[in-house]
Design an enzyme around this catalytic site. Sequence first.
Site, PDB file in Angstrom:
ATOM      1  N   GLY A  19       0.843  -1.202   0.000  1.00 32.74           N
ATOM      2  CA  GLY A  19       0.000   0.000   0.000  1.00 32.74           C
ATOM      3  C   GLY A  19       0.866   1.236   0.000  1.00 32.74           C
ATOM      4  O   GLY A  19       0.449   2.307   0.449  1.00 32.74           O
ATOM      5  N   SER A  21       1.832   3.198  -2.284  1.00 27.19           N
ATOM      6  CA  SER A  21       1.558   4.299  -3.206  1.00 27.19           C
ATOM      7  C   SER A  21       0.393   5.164  -2.744  1.00 27.19           C
ATOM      8  O   SER A  21       0.108   6.198  -3.337  1.00 27.19           O
ATOM      9  CB  SER A  21       1.252   3.762  -4.614  1.00 27.19           C
ATOM     10  OG  SER A  21       0.046   3.012  -4.612  1.00 27.19           O
ATOM     11  N   VAL A  71      -2.915  -8.326  -2.462  1.00 28.18           N
ATOM     12  CA  VAL A  71      -2.880  -8.826  -1.082  1.00 28.18           C
ATOM     13  C   VAL A  71      -4.017  -9.785  -0.770  1.00 28.18           C
ATOM     14  O   VAL A  71      -4.043 -10.391   0.304  1.00 28.18           O
ATOM     15  CB  VAL A  71      -2.899  -7.662  -0.071  1.00 28.18           C
ATOM     16  CG1 VAL A  71      -1.675  -6.780  -0.261  1.00 28.18           C
ATOM     17  CG2 VAL A  71      -4.178  -6.832  -0.222  1.00 28.18           C
ATOM     18  N   TYR A 162     -15.248  -1.879   7.762  1.00 27.70           N
ATOM     19  CA  TYR A 162     -13.929  -1.253   7.926  1.00 27.70           C
ATOM     20  C   TYR A 162     -13.498  -1.287   9.392  1.00 27.70           C
ATOM     21  O   TYR A 162     -12.358  -1.660   9.715  1.00 27.70           O
ATOM     22  CB  TYR A 162     -13.997   0.184   7.423  1.00 27.70           C
ATOM     23  CG  TYR A 162     -12.697   0.955   7.509  1.00 27.70           C
ATOM     24  CD1 TYR A 162     -11.702   0.779   6.561  1.00 27.70           C
ATOM     25  CD2 TYR A 162     -12.485   1.888   8.527  1.00 27.70           C
ATOM     26  CE1 TYR A 162     -10.520   1.510   6.627  1.00 27.70           C
ATOM     27  CE2 TYR A 162     -11.313   2.614   8.596  1.00 27.70           C
ATOM     28  CZ  TYR A 162     -10.326   2.426   7.649  1.00 27.70           C
ATOM     29  OH  TYR A 162      -9.151   3.141   7.721  1.00 27.70           O
ATOM     30  N   ALA A 164     -14.507  -3.332  11.717  1.00 33.04           N
ATOM     31  CA  ALA A 164     -14.264  -4.722  12.106  1.00 33.04           C
ATOM     32  C   ALA A 164     -12.903  -5.202  11.619  1.00 33.04           C
ATOM     33  O   ALA A 164     -12.156  -5.869  12.354  1.00 33.04           O
ATOM     34  CB  ALA A 164     -15.367  -5.613  11.551  1.00 33.04           C
ATOM     35  N   LYS A 166     -10.241  -3.354  10.862  1.00 36.40           N
ATOM     36  CA  LYS A 166      -9.157  -2.667  11.565  1.00 36.40           C
ATOM     37  C   LYS A 166      -9.052  -3.135  13.018  1.00 36.40           C
ATOM     38  O   LYS A 166      -7.947  -3.188  13.581  1.00 36.40           O
ATOM     39  CB  LYS A 166      -9.372  -1.156  11.490  1.00 36.40           C
ATOM     40  CG  LYS A 166      -9.254  -0.578  10.085  1.00 36.40           C
ATOM     41  CD  LYS A 166      -7.875  -0.802   9.477  1.00 36.40           C
ATOM     42  CE  LYS A 166      -7.706  -0.046   8.166  1.00 36.40           C
ATOM     43  NZ  LYS A 166      -6.356  -0.228   7.580  1.00 36.40           N
ATOM     44  N   ILE A 195      -7.022  11.738   8.969  1.00 36.03           N
ATOM     45  CA  ILE A 195      -5.845  12.080   8.181  1.00 36.03           C
ATOM     46  C   ILE A 195      -6.289  12.657   6.844  1.00 36.03           C
ATOM     47  O   ILE A 195      -7.245  12.182   6.221  1.00 36.03           O
ATOM     48  CB  ILE A 195      -4.968  10.833   7.944  1.00 36.03           C
ATOM     49  CG1 ILE A 195      -4.646  10.139   9.279  1.00 36.03           C
ATOM     50  CG2 ILE A 195      -3.685  11.223   7.224  1.00 36.03           C
ATOM     51  CD1 ILE A 195      -3.859  10.972  10.262  1.00 36.03           C
TER      52      ILE A 195
END
Length: 256
Positions: A19, A21, A71, A162, A164, A166, A195
Amino acid sequence: MSMSQNLREQSGRVALVIGGSGGIGAAISVELAYRGARVAVGYARGAERAERIVNEIAAAGGEARGVHADVRSESACRELVEAVERMWGRLDILVYAAGVDLWGLALDTTPTEWRNVLDINLQGAFFAAQAAIPKMMAHGWGRIVLVGSIWGEVGAALEVPYSAAKAGLSGLTRALAKEMARSGITVNSVAPGVIDTAMNDRFDDEEKAALLARIPVGRLGTGRDVAHAVRFLTSEDAAYVTGHVLWVTGGFDPLP
């Protein structure tokens, strides 16, 4: 400042940033190269972005190469790690920054959407670590950092898959750290808050202002903020830090 003028604390190390890039991943790739590591910039669809990162690193005197990374496949993760070892003879640092979000109600989430979020955010991290660990054990030293999210710590409405996935990264971090501790390999994760990356472009100005009001330091985070935390966790200075989830949030209060 050129890379040769900076501290070369990662000199001789080889890092794979999966990841690499993306917004956060790109900052991590540059930061590790800035510290002297040779960096494999892993990408899925961002070949042009990966090439720009590689060129930026080369222009500053570092060494990097782009590598394609699917992945979702255990065999592809294994082949990726093997490719990095063939390039540079070793693998010391694995940073897993691949991620995909899904915005919507849990009741509207399809099985395909659920599997895709889990495959990219969580399953790939396990496969990548599983492939990288033997390479690190061969040298008795390694650093694994998984990029999670504050929502994996507290959960977010409209981001259930998402959150769950993480949260699974946090559990993976803590459990794998215990298995690897005697092998000279540390396993940690970072949990970024809000971010300023493309993932948050869906918020309009009013929504961003509301989020900003809940961040005590008074600004959105940047990829470099996260990269600096990763730099520490991959350094010799963090040799006694393992199984830790480091919040990089500017003091953001994620609870309503």
